[in-house]
Write an enzyme that holds these catalytic residues in place. Structure first.
Site, PDB file in Angstrom:
ATOM      1  N   HIS A 142      43.334  54.001  31.524  1.00 19.53           N
ATOM      2  CA  HIS A 142      44.686  54.194  31.343  1.00 19.53           C
ATOM      3  C   HIS A 142      45.428  55.131  30.252  1.00 19.53           C
ATOM      4  O   HIS A 142      44.616  55.455  29.103  1.00 19.53           O
ATOM      5  CB  HIS A 142      45.403  53.058  31.387  1.00 19.53           C
ATOM      6  CG  HIS A 142      45.246  52.287  32.471  1.00 19.53           C
ATOM      7  ND1 HIS A 142      46.281  52.177  33.639  1.00 19.53           N
ATOM      8  CD2 HIS A 142      44.199  51.591  33.291  1.00 19.53           C
ATOM      9  CE1 HIS A 142      45.970  51.509  34.742  1.00 19.53           C
ATOM     10  NE2 HIS A 142      44.752  51.059  34.570  1.00 19.53           N
ATOM     11  N   CYS A 146      49.046  47.964  35.158  1.00 18.59           N
ATOM     12  CA  CYS A 146      48.889  46.905  35.740  1.00 18.59           C
ATOM     13  C   CYS A 146      49.761  45.794  35.692  1.00 18.59           C
ATOM     14  O   CYS A 146      50.459  45.707  34.389  1.00 18.59           O
ATOM     15  CB  CYS A 146      47.303  46.332  34.768  1.00 18.59           C
ATOM     16  SG  CYS A 146      46.945  44.602  35.420  1.00 18.59           S
ATOM     17  N   ASN A 205      46.613  55.164  35.228  1.00 16.21           N
ATOM     18  CA  ASN A 205      45.509  55.473  34.918  1.00 16.21           C
ATOM     19  C   ASN A 205      45.494  57.072  34.799  1.00 16.21           C
ATOM     20  O   ASN A 205      46.671  57.640  35.022  1.00 16.21           O
ATOM     21  CB  ASN A 205      44.354  55.632  36.143  1.00 16.21           C
ATOM     22  CG  ASN A 205      43.166  54.929  35.851  1.00 16.21           C
ATOM     23  OD1 ASN A 205      42.359  55.631  35.740  1.00 16.21           O
ATOM     24  ND2 ASN A 205      43.063  53.561  35.662  1.00 16.21           N
ATOM     25  N   ARG A 233      45.807  51.819  45.050  1.00 19.93           N
ATOM     26  CA  ARG A 233      45.937  50.537  44.481  1.00 19.93           C
ATOM     27  C   ARG A 233      46.476  50.463  42.933  1.00 19.93           C
ATOM     28  O   ARG A 233      47.533  49.909  42.857  1.00 19.93           O
ATOM     29  CB  ARG A 233      44.465  50.069  44.739  1.00 19.93           C
ATOM     30  CG  ARG A 233      44.363  48.602  44.300  1.00 19.93           C
ATOM     31  CD  ARG A 233      44.449  48.137  42.958  1.00 19.93           C
ATOM     32  NE  ARG A 233      43.481  48.656  42.252  1.00 19.93           N
ATOM     33  CZ  ARG A 233      43.235  48.436  40.807  1.00 19.93           C
ATOM     34  NH1 ARG A 233      44.253  47.839  40.269  1.00 19.93           N
ATOM     35  NH2 ARG A 233      42.426  49.150  40.018  1.00 19.93           N
ATOM     36  N   ASP A 234      45.883  50.692  42.127  1.00 19.69           N
ATOM     37  CA  ASP A 234      46.063  50.719  40.880  1.00 19.69           C
ATOM     38  C   ASP A 234      47.627  51.323  40.483  1.00 19.69           C
ATOM     39  O   ASP A 234      48.464  50.906  39.696  1.00 19.69           O
ATOM     40  CB  ASP A 234      45.312  51.540  39.960  1.00 19.69           C
ATOM     41  CG  ASP A 234      45.359  50.997  38.477  1.00 19.69           C
ATOM     42  OD1 ASP A 234      45.171  49.793  38.078  1.00 19.69           O
ATOM     43  OD2 ASP A 234      45.029  51.978  37.443  1.00 19.69           O
ATOM     44  N   HIS A 256      37.552  53.848  33.301  1.00 23.96           N
ATOM     45  CA  HIS A 256      38.687  53.557  33.880  1.00 23.96           C
ATOM     46  C   HIS A 256      39.777  53.561  32.913  1.00 23.96           C
ATOM     47  O   HIS A 256      40.192  52.625  32.343  1.00 23.96           O
ATOM     48  CB  HIS A 256      38.740  52.285  34.820  1.00 23.96           C
ATOM     49  CG  HIS A 256      40.100  51.881  35.482  1.00 23.96           C
ATOM     50  ND1 HIS A 256      40.353  52.128  36.880  1.00 23.96           N
ATOM     51  CD2 HIS A 256      41.280  51.378  35.058  1.00 23.96           C
ATOM     52  CE1 HIS A 256      41.198  51.514  37.147  1.00 23.96           C
ATOM     53  NE2 HIS A 256      41.942  51.145  36.148  1.00 23.96           N
TER      54      HIS A 256
HETATM   55  P1  HMG Z   1      45.982  31.191  42.144  1.00 28.89           P
HETATM   56  O1  HMG Z   1      47.210  30.775  42.553  1.00 28.89           O
HETATM   57  O2  HMG Z   1      45.227  30.389  41.009  1.00 28.89           O
HETATM   58  O3  HMG Z   1      44.792  30.817  43.680  1.00 28.89           O
HETATM   59  O4  HMG Z   1      45.582  32.671  42.117  1.00 28.89           O
HETATM   60  P2  HMG Z   1      44.658  29.326  44.254  1.00 28.89           P
HETATM   61  O5  HMG Z   1      43.230  29.466  44.810  1.00 28.89           O
HETATM   62  O6  HMG Z   1      45.106  28.212  43.544  1.00 28.89           O
HETATM   63  O7  HMG Z   1      45.704  29.597  45.597  1.00 28.89           O
HETATM   64  C1  HMG Z   1      47.107  29.601  45.401  1.00 28.89           C
HETATM   65  C2  HMG Z   1      47.684  29.930  46.809  1.00 28.89           C
HETATM   66  O8  HMG Z   1      47.349  31.525  46.749  1.00 28.89           O
HETATM   67  C3  HMG Z   1      47.087  29.552  48.055  1.00 28.89           C
HETATM   68  O9  HMG Z   1      47.877  29.660  48.967  1.00 28.89           O
HETATM   69  C4  HMG Z   1      45.953  30.416  48.529  1.00 28.89           C
HETATM   70  O10 HMG Z   1      45.514  30.513  49.806  1.00 28.89           O
HETATM   71  C5  HMG Z   1      46.475  31.860  48.138  1.00 28.89           C
HETATM   72  P3  HMG Z   1      49.197  28.432  49.414  1.00 28.89           P
HETATM   73  O11 HMG Z   1      48.512  27.498  49.847  1.00 28.89           O
HETATM   74  O12 HMG Z   1      49.887  28.276  48.147  1.00 28.89           O
HETATM   75  O13 HMG Z   1      49.960  29.089  50.362  1.00 28.89           O
HETATM   76  N1  HMG Z   1      45.551  32.862  47.855  1.00 28.89           N
HETATM   77  C6  HMG Z   1      45.354  33.896  48.315  1.00 28.89           C
HETATM   78  N2  HMG Z   1      46.153  34.600  49.293  1.00 28.89           N
HETATM   79  C7  HMG Z   1      45.741  35.891  49.758  1.00 28.89           C
HETATM   80  N3  HMG Z   1      44.789  36.548  49.122  1.00 28.89           N
HETATM   81  C8  HMG Z   1      43.907  35.677  48.247  1.00 28.89           C
HETATM   82  C9  HMG Z   1      44.280  34.567  47.833  1.00 28.89           C
HETATM   83  N4  HMG Z   1      43.631  33.714  46.915  1.00 28.89           N
HETATM   84  C10 HMG Z   1      44.407  32.721  46.901  1.00 28.89           C
HETATM   85  N5  HMG Z   1      42.876  36.535  47.682  1.00 28.89           N
HETATM   86  C11 HMG Z   1      44.284  34.709  42.422  1.00 28.89           C
HETATM   87  C12 HMG Z   1      44.535  33.364  41.987  1.00 28.89           C
HETATM   88  C13 HMG Z   1      43.102  35.431  41.968  1.00 28.89           C
HETATM   89  C14 HMG Z   1      44.617  34.719  43.853  1.00 28.89           C
HETATM   90  C15 HMG Z   1      45.607  35.578  41.892  1.00 28.89           C
HETATM   91  O14 HMG Z   1      45.763  35.295  40.414  1.00 28.89           O
HETATM   92  C16 HMG Z   1      45.562  36.737  41.970  1.00 28.89           C
HETATM   93  O15 HMG Z   1      45.910  37.310  43.444  1.00 28.89           O
HETATM   94  N6  HMG Z   1      45.687  37.733  41.142  1.00 28.89           N
HETATM   95  C17 HMG Z   1      45.349  39.068  41.325  1.00 28.89           C
HETATM   96  C18 HMG Z   1      46.320  39.827  40.315  1.00 28.89           C
HETATM   97  C19 HMG Z   1      46.122  41.321  40.420  1.00 28.89           C
HETATM   98  O16 HMG Z   1      46.082  41.821  41.470  1.00 28.89           O
HETATM   99  N7  HMG Z   1      46.077  41.987  39.322  1.00 28.89           N
HETATM  100  C20 HMG Z   1      46.225  43.425  39.378  1.00 28.89           C
HETATM  101  C21 HMG Z   1      44.579  44.029  39.754  1.00 28.89           C
HETATM  102  S1  HMG Z   1      43.652  44.065  38.469  1.00 28.89           S
HETATM  103  C22 HMG Z   1      43.886  45.336  37.703  1.00 28.89           C
HETATM  104  O17 HMG Z   1      44.919  46.080  37.604  1.00 28.89           O
HETATM  105  C23 HMG Z   1      42.857  46.046  36.516  1.00 28.89           C
HETATM  106  C24 HMG Z   1      41.983  47.211  36.814  1.00 28.89           C
HETATM  107  O18 HMG Z   1      42.918  48.253  37.431  1.00 28.89           O
HETATM  108  C25 HMG Z   1      41.215  47.444  35.678  1.00 28.89           C
HETATM  109  C26 HMG Z   1      41.826  47.849  34.404  1.00 28.89           C
HETATM  110  O19 HMG Z   1      42.802  48.544  34.312  1.00 28.89           O
HETATM  111  O20 HMG Z   1      41.484  47.213  33.294  1.00 28.89           O
HETATM  112  C27 HMG Z   1      41.112  46.684  38.114  1.00 28.89           C
HETATM  113 MG    MG Z   2      43.852  49.630  35.940  1.00 23.63          MG
END
Ligand code: HMG
Ligand code: MG
Length: 304
Positions: A209, A240, A256, A15-16, A207
Site C-alpha cells: 500500500h 483495507c 495499493n 477487490r482491494d 502487496h
Molecule cells: P464472524 O462474524 O466471526 O463469523 O466473521 P461467524 O462464523 O461467527 O458467522 C457469523 C455470521 O456471518 C453467520 O451468519 C455466518 O453465516 C456469516 P448469521 O448466522 O449471523 O446470519 N458468515 C458469512 N457470510 C458470508 N460469507 C462468509 C461468511 N462467514 C460467516 N464467508 C469473518 C468472520 C471472517 C466471516 C468476518 O470477520 C469477515 O468477513 N471478515 C472479512 C474482513 C475483510 O474482508 N477484510 C478485508 C480483506 S483483507 C485485506 O484487505 C488485506 C489484504 O489486502 C492484504 C493487505 O493489504 O495486507 C488481503
Molecule cells: Mg491490501
C-alpha cells in the site's frame, strides 16, 4: 543491480480497491472494470471477496460479479475466502483461484477476521483441504508485515511464522502485505533477507500500500532480492476497511501501489509485464470518473 526481464502483476483493484469505496457500486460497473483490465493485458485479476456481507457490504455481490463476467481465456479470476463458507460460495460462483488472508499482528487478525492468528491458520487448513479436493490453487496473504494500525511495530519473526504456516498448509505463494503502507526500503530489505533464508523467492509476492509514497521504493528492493510477483491496484484504488480509525496514521491508509505507477517504472526498466500502460491509465481515469473520486495514480493523472 540484478533485475528480472519479466514480472507477474496481480491486479487487485476490483477487490482491494472497491472493498474500500463508501459508495456501493453497481455489479455492471464492477464487471466492466474487470473486463477492461483483462483486455489491457492482466492475466490475474482479484475480482471479489466471499466474506461476510455484514463486515464488508461492498463485496456482497461478488457472486453476481462472477456470474456476469465475460471471462477471457488465459486470465485467472480470483477471490478472497476467509473460511469454508466463503470457499463454498466461491466454488458455486466458479472462481478460478482463491486466497486466504492471515496477519502478522494479533490485534489486526482479530479486527479483520474476528479470530486469533492461530485460529485463522486452523480455519485456512480447512479451506485449503477443500480447495485441494476441488483442484483449486490457493494464494496466501500475510497482512501488517511492516507495521500494524493497532499494535504499531510488528516483529519480522511473526511475519515469518505466518508465511511459513501458509506455505506449509499448501498455499502456492504468499503475498506480503504492507497493509497501511508504513514500510520503508530498509525494513523491506530486512524482512526479505530473513524470509529468503528459507523460502524460495518464487513463492513470495509483495502487496505494498502506498500511504506514505514508499511502495515503489519497497518494490525496487523486492526486484533486487528476486521477487517477481507484485500486486497493484488501478488508479491506486482502495485500502483495507479494517486498517482505518487507529493509531500510526492509518486513518488515511491508502490503496495499493497504483498499477499505472508501477507499470511506468517497470516499462522504463525494460521489465515486461504484458500489461499496456496507456490502456490502464485510460481505465483508471474512467473508473475514477464513474465512482466520483480522485485518481491516486500520479502517472494516471499525467496520462489523462
Ligand atoms: P464472524 O462474524 O466471526 O463469523 O466473521 P461467524 O462464523 O461467527 O458467522 C457469523 C455470521 O456471518 C453467520 O451468519 C455466518 O453465516 C456469516 P448469521 O448466522 O449471523 O446470519 N458468515 C458469512 N457470510 C458470508 N460469507 C462468509 C461468511 N462467514 C460467516 N464467508 C469473518 C468472520 C471472517 C466471516 C468476518 O470477520 C469477515 O468477513 N471478515 C472479512 C474482513 C475483510 O474482508 N477484510 C478485508 C480483506 S483483507 C485485506 O484487505 C488485506 C489484504 O489486502 C492484504 C493487505 O493489504 O495486507 C488481503
Ligand atoms: Mg491490501
Amino acid at each position: 543491480m540484478n533485475y528480472p526481464n519479466t514480472v507477474k502483476l496481480v491486479e487487485v483493484g476490483p477487490r482491494d480497491g472497491l472493498q474500500n469505496e463508501q459508495k456501493l457500486l453497481p455489479v455492471d460497473t464492477k464487471v466492466w472494470l474487470i473486463e477492461q483490465l483483462a483486455d489491457a493485458g492482466h492475466s490475474v485479476i482479484e475480482s471479489g471477496s466471499f466474506v461476510s456481507p455484514k463486515w464488508v457490504p461492498q463485496m456482497a455481490d461478488s457472486d453476481l460479479v462472477f456470474q456476469k463476467l465475460n471471462r477471457k481465456r488465459g486470465v485467472t479470476y480470483t477471490a478472497l475466502t476467509p473460511n469454508e463458507k466463503g470457499f463454498t460460495n466461491a466454488i458455486n460462483a466458479n472462481v478460478d483461484e482463491v486466497a486466504v488472508f492471515a496477519a502478522a499482528s494479533e490485534a489486526f487478525s482479530r479486527k479483520n477476521i474476528n479470530c486469533s492468528i492461530e485460529d485463522s491458520i486452523k480455519r485456512f487448513e480447512m479451506v485449503i483441504d477443500a480447495a485441494k479436493k476441488e483442484n483449486k490453487r490457493v494464494r496466501g496473504y500475510v497482512s501488517c508485515v511492516l507495521g500494524c494500525p493497532y499494535q504499531g511495530d510488528v516483529d519480522i519473526a511473526a511475519v515469518k511464522y505466518a508465511t511459513d504456516a501458509l506455505l506449509e498448509l499448501g498455499c502456492y505463494e504468499v503475498s506480503l502485505g504492507d497493509t497501511i503502507g508504513v514500510g520503508t526500503p530498509k525494513k523491506t530489505c530486512q524482512l526479505l533477507a530473513l524470509l529468503l533464508t528459507t523460502i524460495n523467492s518464487n513463492r513470495l509476492a509483495l502487496h505494498m500500500h502506498d500511504t506514505y509514497g514508499q511502495a515503489l521504493a519497497n518494490i525496487l528492493v523486492g526486484l533486487d532480492q528476486g521477487i517477481n510477483t507484485y500486486d497493484a491496484s488501478v488508479a491506486g484504488l482502495g485500502g483495507c476497511p479494517y486498517a482505518g480509525s487507529a493509531k500510526n496514521g492509518a486513518q488515511n491508509a491508502s490503496g495499493n501501489v497504483a498499477t499505472e505507477d508501477l507499470l511506468y517504472m517497470l516499462d522504463n526498466m525494460d521489465i515486461d509485464t504484458g500489461v499496456d500502460l496507456k490502456r490502464i491509465a485510460h481505465i483508471g481515469n474512467a473508473i475514477c470518473a464513474k465512482i466520483g473520486r480522485e485518481n491516486m495514480s500520479k502517472v494516471g493523472r499525467v496520462l489523462n
